[in-house]
Design a protein around this motif. Structure first.
Motif: not given
Length: 194
Positions: A1-7, A157-167, A169-180
C-alpha cells in the motif's frame, strides 16, 4: 500500500465506460449517463463510451482494446453482473485481470445491502487490474452505478484520498509518498505501460 502525501494534488484520469446490454441504446443508457456525469464532475476525462450486447467475447474485445491505450487508465463496466444466462460480464473480464481487486465486490455488496438487503448477494460486481489499467464492473441500474461511484470509486480514483488510493498504480509517474517512490515497471517489448 502506497501512502499519500498530505499535500497531494488531484490527477485527472482517462476513463472509458462500457455498458453491457442487449436492449439499451445511448438514448436509454441512464447508467452510462450517470457515470459520465459523475466522472466529469469529479474532474476526470471521458475518453470513450460504448454499448455492447451481453456477450463474453464482445465485452472482452472492447476491454482488451482499451487496456492497451495510453489514454485510458480506468474502465467502468456496467451491466451483465447478475445470475441470468445472459449475465457474463465477470466471465468476460476476470481472464484479463493481472490482479483482482477482491475488496471492491465485497465493499459494493456491503454498501448495496443498506438499500436492497439480501438481494445484494445476486450482484457479481468484480474489479481488477490489467496492463496497469483499472477495471470496475457493476450492475447496470443507475442506482447501482451511483452506489459504486459515490461509495467507492470517486474517492479511490482521487489522488488526494488518504491513506491510499489507486491513482499511483495507474499513473506511475505520481510519487506515492515522500519517503518512497514507486518502482518503474519495465516494458520487455510486451506493450505494458511503464
Amino acid at each position: 500500500m502506497a501512502h499519500v502525501h498530505a499535500n497531494a494534488r488531484f490527477v485527472p484520469l482517462g476513463i472509458a465506460i462500457l455498458t453491457v446490454s442487449d436492449t439499451r441504446g445511448f438514448d436509454q443508457d441512464g447508467s452510462g449517463d450517470l457515470l459520465s456525469e459523475r466522472l466529469s464532475e469529479a474532474g476526470h476525462a471521458l475518453v470513450e463510451r460504448r454499448i455492447v450486447p451481453d456477450d463474453i467475447y464482445r465485452i472482452r474485445a472492447v476491454v482488451s482494446k482499451w487496456v492497451v491505450r495510453d489514454d485510458v487508465q480506468v474502465i467502468l463496466v456496467n451491466g451483465g453482473t447478475g445470475f441470468t444466462v445472459r449475465d457474463t460480464t465477470p466471465e468476460a473480464l476476470t481472464p484479463l485481470f493481472d490482479r483482482s481487486v477482491d475488496g471492491y465486490g465485497e465493499l459494493f455488496r456491503q454498501l448495496s445491502f443498506e438499500t436492497i438487503g439480501t438481494s445484494t448477494i445476486q450482484s457479481r460486481a468484480v474489479a481488477g487490474v490489467a496492463n496497469a489499467t483499472l477495471i470496475f464492473a457493476m450492475p447496470g441500474s443507475p442506482k447501482a452505478c451511483a452506489t459504486a461511484w459515490d461509495g467507492i470509486l470517486e474517492s479511490q480514483l482521487d489522488a488526494r484520498t488518504r491513506p491510499c488510493n489507486f491513482v499511483a498504480m495507474v499513473m506511475p509517474e505520481q510519487q506515492a509518498c515522500g519517503s518512497r517512490e514507486l518502482p518503474k515497471v519495465p516494458d520487455h517489448g510486451q506493450g505494458a505501460r511503464a
